[in-house]
Design a protein around this motif. Structure first.
Motif, PDB file in Angstrom:
ATOM      1  N   THR A 177       0.825  -1.212   0.000  1.00 22.92           N
ATOM      2  CA  THR A 177       0.000   0.000   0.000  1.00 22.92           C
ATOM      3  C   THR A 177       0.857   1.258   0.000  1.00 22.92           C
ATOM      4  N   ALA A 178       2.089   1.168   0.504  1.00 23.79           N
ATOM      5  CA  ALA A 178       2.980   2.331   0.501  1.00 23.79           C
ATOM      6  C   ALA A 178       3.287   2.753  -0.935  1.00 23.79           C
ATOM      7  N   ARG A 179       3.441   1.789  -1.824  1.00 28.67           N
ATOM      8  CA  ARG A 179       3.719   2.102  -3.231  1.00 28.67           C
ATOM      9  C   ARG A 179       2.510   2.774  -3.883  1.00 28.67           C
ATOM     10  N   ILE A 180       1.330   2.255  -3.629  1.00 30.55           N
ATOM     11  CA  ILE A 180       0.107   2.846  -4.177  1.00 30.55           C
ATOM     12  C   ILE A 180      -0.070   4.260  -3.650  1.00 30.55           C
ATOM     13  N   ALA A 181       0.134   4.421  -2.355  1.00 30.90           N
ATOM     14  CA  ALA A 181      -0.026   5.734  -1.733  1.00 30.90           C
ATOM     15  C   ALA A 181       0.989   6.732  -2.283  1.00 30.90           C
ATOM     16  N   ARG A 182       2.235   6.295  -2.493  1.00 28.75           N
ATOM     17  CA  ARG A 182       3.276   7.184  -3.023  1.00 28.75           C
ATOM     18  C   ARG A 182       2.930   7.671  -4.424  1.00 28.75           C
ATOM     19  N   VAL A 183       2.421   6.780  -5.249  1.00 29.14           N
ATOM     20  CA  VAL A 183       2.053   7.156  -6.623  1.00 29.14           C
ATOM     21  C   VAL A 183       0.963   8.226  -6.603  1.00 29.14           C
ATOM     22  N   HIS A 184      -0.042   8.056  -5.778  1.00 28.53           N
ATOM     23  CA  HIS A 184      -1.138   9.025  -5.712  1.00 28.53           C
ATOM     24  C   HIS A 184      -0.713  10.304  -4.987  1.00 28.53           C
ATOM     25  N   GLN A 185       0.093  10.180  -3.935  1.00 29.43           N
ATOM     26  CA  GLN A 185       0.530  11.345  -3.160  1.00 29.43           C
ATOM     27  C   GLN A 185       1.321  12.314  -4.038  1.00 29.43           C
ATOM     28  N   ARG A 186       2.186  11.765  -4.899  1.00 32.53           N
ATOM     29  CA  ARG A 186       3.066  12.609  -5.707  1.00 32.53           C
ATOM     30  C   ARG A 186       2.577  12.811  -7.137  1.00 32.53           C
ATOM     31  N   GLY A 187       1.556  12.072  -7.545  1.00 31.87           N
ATOM     32  CA  GLY A 187       1.053  12.199  -8.912  1.00 31.87           C
ATOM     33  C   GLY A 187       2.014  11.612  -9.927  1.00 31.87           C
ATOM     34  N   LEU A 188       2.476  10.384  -9.708  1.00 28.62           N
ATOM     35  CA  LEU A 188       3.466   9.735 -10.561  1.00 28.62           C
ATOM     36  C   LEU A 188       2.799   8.891 -11.646  1.00 28.62           C
TER      37      LEU A 188
END
Length: 149
Positions: A100-111
């Motif tokens: 979930t950290a990877r999913i959250a990072r993608v959405h948090q930063r807009g990657l």
């Protein structure tokens, strides 16, 4: 926001240095629990820390009936098993763990990322899952004052 956080840190730093390490750790644990609860409520409400709503999901080109549901995003990410707290005498953190950290990072930063394995890369809009609001800063101040009085 960074100035407010710096001012809070300066104000609380002198007071916290007077506490024993055990008392500081207990205080950090209670603040971390309260912050996690606040973050969970904000994620469930689909709001960025500045109060704006999350960018909506894209409509699916070919939606099979019953397969893709247009429901709220991040319903499971806000659960306590994915959103963990960590507290020591020197600080605290509220973070996502595991996949979930990877999913959250993608959405948090807009990657850019793939939605499915082997699928095309998609540019995700920025949706800030974790962040401090003015209410969170007030919550931290009140917890500090309650503990010190």
């Amino acid at each position: 926001m960074a100035d407010n956080l710096r001012a809070l840190e300066d104000w609380a730093g002198a007071l916290l240095n007077r506490l024993e390490p055990k008392a500081r750790r207990q205080l950090c644990q209670s603040i971390a629990r309260d912050l996690r609860r606040s973050q969970q409520q904000r994620i469930r409400a689909q709001r960025n820390p500045d109060g704006t709503p999350y960018a909506p999901r894209k409509k699916q080109l070919r939606a099979k009936s019953g397969r893709i549901r247009q429901r709220k995003m991040f319903t499971k990410l806000s659960q306590a098993k994915h959103l963990k707290t960590q507290a020591t005498a020197n600080g605290l953190s509220v973070e996502f763990v595991g996949r979930t950290a990877r999913i959250a990072r993608v959405h948090q930063r807009g990657l850019r990322d793939t939605a499915i394995k082997g699928g095309p890369e998609i540019q995700y809009p920025r949706r800030e899952l974790l962040g401090l609001t003015a209410d969170d800063l007030d919550l931290i101040r009140s917890c500090l004052l309650d503990h010190l009085t």
